[in-house]
Design a protein around this motif. Structure first.
Motif, PDB file in Angstrom:
ATOM      1  N   ARG A 105     -12.452  24.957  11.788  1.00 51.11           N
ATOM      2  CA  ARG A 105     -12.813  23.753  12.711  1.00 51.11           C
ATOM      3  C   ARG A 105     -11.757  22.762  12.439  1.00 51.11           C
ATOM      4  NH1 ARG A 105     -17.324  27.087  11.373  1.00 51.11           N
ATOM      5  NH2 ARG A 105     -18.725  27.534  13.119  1.00 51.11           N
ATOM      6  N   LYS A 127     -10.947  22.145  18.097  1.00 48.67           N
ATOM      7  CA  LYS A 127     -12.165  22.209  18.601  1.00 48.67           C
ATOM      8  C   LYS A 127     -12.612  20.935  19.039  1.00 48.67           C
ATOM      9  CE  LYS A 127     -12.553  26.778  17.634  1.00 48.67           C
ATOM     10  NZ  LYS A 127     -12.349  27.609  18.884  1.00 48.67           N
ATOM     11  N   CYS A 142     -19.262  14.063  16.513  1.00 45.10           N
ATOM     12  CA  CYS A 142     -18.284  15.048  17.078  1.00 45.10           C
ATOM     13  C   CYS A 142     -17.969  16.006  15.720  1.00 45.10           C
ATOM     14  CB  CYS A 142     -17.075  14.374  17.403  1.00 45.10           C
ATOM     15  SG  CYS A 142     -15.577  15.461  17.985  1.00 45.10           S
ATOM     16  N   ARG A 145     -21.295  18.037  15.689  1.00 47.00           N
ATOM     17  CA  ARG A 145     -21.119  19.173  16.749  1.00 47.00           C
ATOM     18  C   ARG A 145     -19.946  20.395  16.449  1.00 47.00           C
ATOM     19  NH1 ARG A 145     -20.238  15.955  22.156  1.00 47.00           N
ATOM     20  NH2 ARG A 145     -20.045  18.243  22.724  1.00 47.00           N
ATOM     21  N   VAL A 146     -18.981  19.772  16.258  1.00 47.84           N
ATOM     22  CA  VAL A 146     -17.923  20.856  15.895  1.00 47.84           C
ATOM     23  C   VAL A 146     -18.114  21.763  14.612  1.00 47.84           C
ATOM     24  CG1 VAL A 146     -15.412  21.208  15.082  1.00 47.84           C
ATOM     25  CG2 VAL A 146     -16.225  19.650  16.845  1.00 47.84           C
ATOM     26  N   ALA A 148     -21.188  22.762  13.741  1.00 42.85           N
ATOM     27  CA  ALA A 148     -22.147  23.417  14.312  1.00 42.85           C
ATOM     28  C   ALA A 148     -21.700  24.588  15.348  1.00 42.85           C
ATOM     29  CB  ALA A 148     -23.253  22.496  15.206  1.00 42.85           C
ATOM     30  N   GLY A 149     -20.388  24.520  15.748  1.00 49.64           N
ATOM     31  CA  GLY A 149     -19.554  25.585  16.469  1.00 49.64           C
ATOM     32  C   GLY A 149     -19.338  25.155  17.975  1.00 49.64           C
ATOM     33  N   GLU A 150     -19.741  23.824  18.220  1.00 48.62           N
ATOM     34  CA  GLU A 150     -19.516  23.483  19.466  1.00 48.62           C
ATOM     35  C   GLU A 150     -18.076  22.843  19.552  1.00 48.62           C
ATOM     36  OE1 GLU A 150     -22.462  20.612  20.869  1.00 48.62           O
ATOM     37  OE2 GLU A 150     -23.952  21.321  19.738  1.00 48.62           O
ATOM     38  N   THR A 151     -17.664  22.598  20.990  1.00 48.62           N
ATOM     39  CA  THR A 151     -16.106  21.915  21.234  1.00 48.62           C
ATOM     40  C   THR A 151     -16.593  20.639  21.841  1.00 48.62           C
ATOM     41  OG1 THR A 151     -15.385  23.979  22.149  1.00 48.62           O
ATOM     42  CG2 THR A 151     -14.390  21.879  22.802  1.00 48.62           C
ATOM     43  N   CYS A 152     -15.908  19.609  21.257  1.00 49.32           N
ATOM     44  CA  CYS A 152     -15.942  18.079  21.451  1.00 49.32           C
ATOM     45  C   CYS A 152     -14.773  17.475  22.076  1.00 49.32           C
ATOM     46  CB  CYS A 152     -16.377  17.535  20.270  1.00 49.32           C
ATOM     47  SG  CYS A 152     -16.717  15.729  20.294  1.00 49.32           S
TER      48      CYS A 152
END
Length: 232
Positions: A105, A127, A142, A145-146, A148-152
């Protein structure tokens, strides 16, 4: 043992169990690697992250080569990476890190907002993509969130990315011609450098102008630099 002592001992044991339970329920802190060739920026980020209870900085790198090596050594949860660094640039570091672990990440934190810069970073596997003037809490959010596996990617940068993806792309040869144009080379000199005819160079220049919607070499070079297509 008296009843008072027994009660006191029981109270101490109970408190110890509760403390152990709370300690065990705490989530491990997010391990962060910071890579930036400016020491002042690194120090600021270390200080900022160090004040967060859920994060910790595990390593600092001053260039892309060091970033890739330290990532392999520490395996951080999230990496904050500058785009332009010596020895190995941000995109090169992203590619090398993700060659070791495609689930790495990585967040690009940079001053460059050209559509090509954003595209290359995301294509390489970043990411997140943020500019260095981002508010502190937005940066912390951010990272979480990243992790946690999200894209930011902020909306205004995502719009540039979308425009780049949907627009016409310069070929590798056209980029080569553009780089030499930026050095002030004539069509004849560009042809000699690339081992192509002057007529072919003219065709490439015409295509570059059309794709970039410009009318002069100066405008083409300025636009290419701003977008991140070339670096002066």
């Amino acid at each position: 043992m008296t009843s008072k002592k027994k009660a006191a001992l029981k109270s101490v044991k109970s408190a110890a169990k509760k403390a152990a339970k709370v300690e065990g329920s705490k989530k491990p802190r997010i391990k962060v690697l910071i890579a930036d060739d400016h020491s002042v920026v690194r120090e600021g980020l270390v200080s900022l992250i160090g004040r967060k209870a859920d994060m910790t900085v595990v390593a600092e790198a001053g260039n892309g080569r060091e970033a890739a090596d330290l990532w392999k050594q520490h395996r951080p949860d999230v990496t904050l990476l500058d785009l332009r660094m010596p020895e190995l640039d941000g995109v090169g570091a992203i590619k090398e890190i993700r060659a070791s672990d495609e689930n790495a990440r990585i967040i690009v934190l940079t001053t460059f907002d050209g559509d090509e810069d954003i595209y290359r970073a995301i294509q390489a596997g970043a990411k997140g993509y943020l500019l260095k003037d981002v508010p502190r809490e937005a940066l912390m959010d951010c990272i979480r969130r990243v992790h946690a596996g999200e894209t930011c990617v902020p909306v205004h940068l995502a719009a540039k990315l979308a425009e780049r993806v949907s627009g016409e792309t310069l070929s590798g040869r056209e980029i080569d011609v553009l780089k030499l144009m930026a050095q002030g080379k004539s069509n004849k000199e560009i042809g000699s450098a690339l081992f192509i005819s002057e007529g072919t160079v003219k065709s490439h220049v015409k295509a570059i102008f059309a794709k970039m919607n410009v009318i002069s070499r100066t405008e083409a070079v300025a636009s290419a630099t701003r977008r991140g297509l070339i670096q002066l």
